[in-house]
Design a protein around this motif. Structure first.
Motif, PDB file in Angstrom:
ATOM      1  N   LYS A  76      -1.155   2.238   8.690  1.00 47.95           N
ATOM      2  CA  LYS A  76      -0.893   0.803   8.503  1.00 47.95           C
ATOM      3  C   LYS A  76      -2.199   0.021   8.426  1.00 47.95           C
ATOM      4  CE  LYS A  76       3.620   0.906  10.794  1.00 47.95           C
ATOM      5  NZ  LYS A  76       4.400   0.525  11.995  1.00 47.95           N
ATOM      6  N   ALA A  77      -3.157   0.377   9.278  1.00 50.31           N
ATOM      7  CA  ALA A  77      -4.456  -0.289   9.231  1.00 50.31           C
ATOM      8  C   ALA A  77      -5.135  -0.047   7.887  1.00 50.31           C
ATOM      9  CB  ALA A  77      -5.334   0.209  10.380  1.00 50.31           C
ATOM     10  N   ARG A  78      -5.069   1.180   7.406  1.00 51.00           N
ATOM     11  CA  ARG A  78      -5.686   1.511   6.125  1.00 51.00           C
ATOM     12  C   ARG A  78      -5.045   0.716   4.987  1.00 51.00           C
ATOM     13  NH1 ARG A  78      -4.787   6.353   6.460  1.00 51.00           N
ATOM     14  NH2 ARG A  78      -3.008   6.652   5.073  1.00 51.00           N
ATOM     15  N   HIS A  79      -3.707   0.666   4.977  1.00 55.30           N
ATOM     16  CA  HIS A  79      -3.001  -0.079   3.932  1.00 55.30           C
ATOM     17  C   HIS A  79      -3.311  -1.565   3.991  1.00 55.30           C
ATOM     18  CE1 HIS A  79       0.208   3.300   3.686  1.00 55.30           C
ATOM     19  NE2 HIS A  79      -0.758   3.491   2.817  1.00 55.30           N
ATOM     20  N   LEU A  80      -3.318  -2.130   5.198  1.00 50.64           N
ATOM     21  CA  LEU A  80      -3.539  -3.572   5.319  1.00 50.64           C
ATOM     22  C   LEU A  80      -4.954  -3.968   4.927  1.00 50.64           C
ATOM     23  CD1 LEU A  80      -1.513  -4.464   8.527  1.00 50.64           C
ATOM     24  CD2 LEU A  80      -1.133  -5.320   6.214  1.00 50.64           C
ATOM     25  N   ILE A  81      -5.935  -3.161   5.268  1.00 48.79           N
ATOM     26  CA  ILE A  81      -7.305  -3.475   4.860  1.00 48.79           C
ATOM     27  C   ILE A  81      -7.411  -3.466   3.334  1.00 48.79           C
ATOM     28  CG2 ILE A  81      -9.699  -2.657   4.870  1.00 48.79           C
ATOM     29  CD1 ILE A  81      -8.802  -4.048   7.460  1.00 48.79           C
ATOM     30  N   ALA A  82      -6.803  -2.466   2.691  1.00 51.73           N
ATOM     31  CA  ALA A  82      -6.816  -2.405   1.228  1.00 51.73           C
ATOM     32  C   ALA A  82      -6.049  -3.569   0.623  1.00 51.73           C
ATOM     33  CB  ALA A  82      -6.221  -1.078   0.752  1.00 51.73           C
ATOM     34  N   THR A  83      -4.926  -3.938   1.246  1.00 52.62           N
ATOM     35  CA  THR A  83      -4.138  -5.066   0.755  1.00 52.62           C
ATOM     36  C   THR A  83      -4.923  -6.363   0.863  1.00 52.62           C
ATOM     37  OG1 THR A  83      -1.930  -4.149   1.081  1.00 52.62           O
ATOM     38  CG2 THR A  83      -2.152  -6.511   1.355  1.00 52.62           C
ATOM     39  N   CYS A  84      -5.613  -6.559   1.983  1.00 56.53           N
ATOM     40  CA  CYS A  84      -6.407  -7.777   2.157  1.00 56.53           C
ATOM     41  C   CYS A  84      -7.492  -7.883   1.088  1.00 56.53           C
ATOM     42  CB  CYS A  84      -7.033  -7.790   3.550  1.00 56.53           C
ATOM     43  SG  CYS A  84      -5.849  -8.091   4.875  1.00 56.53           S
ATOM     44  N   ARG A  85      -8.100  -6.768   0.762  1.00 53.13           N
ATOM     45  CA  ARG A  85      -9.132  -6.780  -0.287  1.00 53.13           C
ATOM     46  C   ARG A  85      -8.539  -7.187  -1.630  1.00 53.13           C
ATOM     47  NH1 ARG A  85     -10.277  -3.080  -3.883  1.00 53.13           N
ATOM     48  NH2 ARG A  85      -9.128  -1.437  -2.769  1.00 53.13           N
ATOM     49  N   LEU A  86      -7.385  -6.635  -1.965  1.00 53.46           N
ATOM     50  CA  LEU A  86      -6.753  -6.969  -3.240  1.00 53.46           C
ATOM     51  C   LEU A  86      -6.280  -8.417  -3.278  1.00 53.46           C
ATOM     52  CD1 LEU A  86      -4.682  -3.738  -4.004  1.00 53.46           C
ATOM     53  CD2 LEU A  86      -6.840  -4.489  -5.034  1.00 53.46           C
ATOM     54  N   LEU A  87      -5.763  -8.910  -2.159  1.00 53.51           N
ATOM     55  CA  LEU A  87      -5.334 -10.308  -2.118  1.00 53.51           C
ATOM     56  C   LEU A  87      -6.510 -11.240  -2.378  1.00 53.51           C
ATOM     57  CD1 LEU A  87      -2.850 -10.368   0.912  1.00 53.51           C
ATOM     58  CD2 LEU A  87      -2.281 -10.587  -1.515  1.00 53.51           C
ATOM     59  N   SER A  88      -7.658 -10.917  -1.815  1.00 49.06           N
ATOM     60  CA  SER A  88      -8.841 -11.747  -2.024  1.00 49.06           C
ATOM     61  C   SER A  88      -9.364 -11.633  -3.453  1.00 49.06           C
ATOM     62  CB  SER A  88      -9.942 -11.362  -1.029  1.00 49.06           C
ATOM     63  OG  SER A  88      -9.532 -11.636   0.298  1.00 49.06           O
ATOM     64  N   GLU A  89      -9.377 -10.415  -3.991  1.00 48.60           N
ATOM     65  CA  GLU A  89      -9.951 -10.189  -5.312  1.00 48.60           C
ATOM     66  C   GLU A  89      -9.043 -10.663  -6.442  1.00 48.60           C
ATOM     67  OE1 GLU A  89     -12.537  -6.166  -4.152  1.00 48.60           O
ATOM     68  OE2 GLU A  89     -10.797  -6.028  -5.488  1.00 48.60           O
ATOM     69  N   ARG A  90      -7.727 -10.460  -6.284  1.00 47.54           N
ATOM     70  CA  ARG A  90      -6.811 -10.723  -7.403  1.00 47.54           C
ATOM     71  C   ARG A  90      -5.996 -12.005  -7.261  1.00 47.54           C
ATOM     72  NH1 ARG A  90      -3.969  -4.740  -8.221  1.00 47.54           N
ATOM     73  NH2 ARG A  90      -5.900  -3.535  -8.571  1.00 47.54           N
ATOM     74  N   HIS A  91      -5.803 -12.466  -6.029  1.00 44.25           N
ATOM     75  CA  HIS A  91      -4.860 -13.578  -5.831  1.00 44.25           C
ATOM     76  C   HIS A  91      -5.444 -14.742  -5.040  1.00 44.25           C
ATOM     77  CE1 HIS A  91      -1.742 -10.903  -7.388  1.00 44.25           C
ATOM     78  NE2 HIS A  91      -2.152  -9.978  -6.537  1.00 44.25           N
ATOM     79  N   GLY A  92      -6.753 -14.800  -4.975  1.00 42.62           N
ATOM     80  CA  GLY A  92      -7.378 -15.919  -4.290  1.00 42.62           C
ATOM     81  C   GLY A  92      -7.025 -16.025  -2.823  1.00 42.62           C
ATOM     82  N   GLY A  93      -6.694 -14.902  -2.204  1.00 38.36           N
ATOM     83  CA  GLY A  93      -6.354 -14.902  -0.789  1.00 38.36           C
ATOM     84  C   GLY A  93      -4.930 -15.332  -0.496  1.00 38.36           C
ATOM     85  N   GLU A  94      -4.142 -15.550  -1.528  1.00 33.52           N
ATOM     86  CA  GLU A  94      -2.748 -15.980  -1.350  1.00 33.52           C
ATOM     87  C   GLU A  94      -1.792 -14.816  -1.595  1.00 33.52           C
ATOM     88  OE1 GLU A  94      -1.885 -19.024  -0.325  1.00 33.52           O
ATOM     89  OE2 GLU A  94      -4.003 -19.591  -0.257  1.00 33.52           O
ATOM     90  N   VAL A  95      -0.642 -14.870  -0.935  1.00 33.08           N
ATOM     91  CA  VAL A  95       0.387 -13.855  -1.148  1.00 33.08           C
ATOM     92  C   VAL A  95       1.165 -14.212  -2.413  1.00 33.08           C
ATOM     93  CG1 VAL A  95       2.486 -12.802  -0.221  1.00 33.08           C
ATOM     94  CG2 VAL A  95       0.595 -13.380   1.311  1.00 33.08           C
ATOM     95  N   PRO A  96       1.229 -13.324  -3.385  1.00 35.46           N
ATOM     96  CA  PRO A  96       1.948 -13.639  -4.625  1.00 35.46           C
ATOM     97  C   PRO A  96       3.453 -13.719  -4.404  1.00 35.46           C
ATOM     98  CG  PRO A  96       1.276 -11.350  -4.625  1.00 35.46           C
ATOM     99  CD  PRO A  96       0.645 -11.974  -3.410  1.00 35.46           C
ATOM    100  N   ALA A  97       4.109 -14.528  -5.218  1.00 34.43           N
ATOM    101  CA  ALA A  97       5.559 -14.701  -5.116  1.00 34.43           C
ATOM    102  C   ALA A  97       6.282 -13.941  -6.219  1.00 34.43           C
ATOM    103  CB  ALA A  97       5.914 -16.187  -5.170  1.00 34.43           C
ATOM    104  N   ASN A 144      -6.054 -13.994  10.933  1.00 33.03           N
ATOM    105  CA  ASN A 144      -4.745 -14.195  10.292  1.00 33.03           C
ATOM    106  C   ASN A 144      -4.877 -14.593   8.827  1.00 33.03           C
ATOM    107  OD1 ASN A 144      -5.663 -16.813  10.624  1.00 33.03           O
ATOM    108  ND2 ASN A 144      -3.639 -17.635  11.158  1.00 33.03           N
ATOM    109  N   THR A 145      -6.002 -14.218   8.211  1.00 32.43           N
ATOM    110  CA  THR A 145      -6.196 -14.410   6.776  1.00 32.43           C
ATOM    111  C   THR A 145      -6.679 -13.084   6.188  1.00 32.43           C
ATOM    112  OG1 THR A 145      -8.536 -15.034   6.939  1.00 32.43           O
ATOM    113  CG2 THR A 145      -6.886 -16.817   7.160  1.00 32.43           C
ATOM    114  N   PRO A 146      -6.536 -12.906   4.881  1.00 26.62           N
ATOM    115  CA  PRO A 146      -7.002 -11.652   4.280  1.00 26.62           C
ATOM    116  C   PRO A 146      -8.480 -11.369   4.557  1.00 26.62           C
ATOM    117  CG  PRO A 146      -5.575 -12.792   2.752  1.00 26.62           C
ATOM    118  CD  PRO A 146      -5.797 -13.732   3.901  1.00 26.62           C
ATOM    119  N   ASP A 147      -9.326 -12.381   4.421  1.00 25.64           N
ATOM    120  CA  ASP A 147     -10.754 -12.158   4.646  1.00 25.64           C
ATOM    121  C   ASP A 147     -11.044 -11.801   6.103  1.00 25.64           C
ATOM    122  OD1 ASP A 147     -11.355 -12.604   2.007  1.00 25.64           O
ATOM    123  OD2 ASP A 147     -11.953 -14.693   2.295  1.00 25.64           O
TER     124      ASP A 147
END
Length: 229
Positions: free
Chosen positions: A85-106, A59-62
């Motif tokens: 959906k799996a493809r999009h979510l895996i890519a999204t999780c990578r970007l969240l970790s790389e660009r936003h410190g694992g947090e969902v931007p507001a 339940n976390t990006p990583d």
């Protein structure tokens, strides 16, 4: 529809349901993001069944990224379009970790830059996770806004902009939840339940569907007609 009607509509919605929220199950902004992405062309019930299996494991990006596309797909294969959906979510999780410190931007721009996240999904996250007065116009809201005369428009974006302009400020944070629930359970697509509707007297829909009268009422009408014949 005039401003007094609009205010009364939302006053009644608030009185009936003071704290509306999504029917998707989540505990964190990231879980909500995953659930909303999964909800495309799927029911909230179906998504909840899938995330009840997924979130205890990842339940976390990583953690979800570590599953990989095939691993994630195994948890969500009951949902439509699960491979994309799996493809999009895996890519999204990578970007969240790389660009936003694992947090969902507001911020809208940052959310819409994530794979699988469009304007409607961003609006849900901004509203439900961060309390911003956005309008996530889905098929239910689009139908209700047009049918009852609240904020008619030919496109989703047009309806969204009208709702943001016309819904009184005090109701804006909760408005999209009330409208979704109303469209899902009362103002349904094929046959709206006008007899159960708390705003039927305010609604400007011309083809209201009323329940058939009871047998006793039918008998009284027949008797009345017989007396006049």
């Amino acid at each position: 529809m005039n401003a007094a009607k609009r205010r009364e509509i939302f006053s009644r919605f608030r009185a009936a349901n003071p704290h509306p929220t999504t029917e998707l199950e989540y505990r964190t902004p990231f879980e909500l993001l995953v659930a909303v992405v999964l909800s495309a062309q799927s029911t909230d019930k179906g998504v909840n069944l899938a995330t009840r299996r997924l979130f205890p494991v990842a339940n976390t990006p990583d953690a979800i990224h570590a599953l990989g596309e095939a691993g994630l797909a195994a948890y969500i294969r009951t949902l439509g379009l699960y491979k994309s959906k799996a493809r999009h979510l895996i890519a999204t999780c990578r970007l969240l970790s790389e660009r936003h410190g694992g947090e969902v931007p507001a911020e809208r721009a940052a959310l819409e830059a994530l794979p699988g996240v469009g304007r409607k999904t961003a609006n849900v996250i901004l509203n439900t996770a961060f309390g911003q007065p956005t309008m996530a116009v889905d098929t239910h809201i689009f139908r209700v806004a047009n049918r009852i005369g609240l904020a008619p428009g030919k496109t989703v974006l047009e309806v969204e902009k009208k709702l943001l302009k016309l819904v009184p400020e005090e109701f804006r944070v909760d408005a999209h939840h009330w409208l979704i629930l109303h469209g899902r359970y009362v103002c349904q697509a094929r046959k709206p339940k006008c007899g159960e509707c708390i705003i039927a007297d305010l609604c400007e829909y011309k083809d209201k569907t009323w329940p058939a009268p009871a047998d006793g009422a039918k008998d009284k009408r027949r008797a009345g007609r017989a007396q006049t014949d």
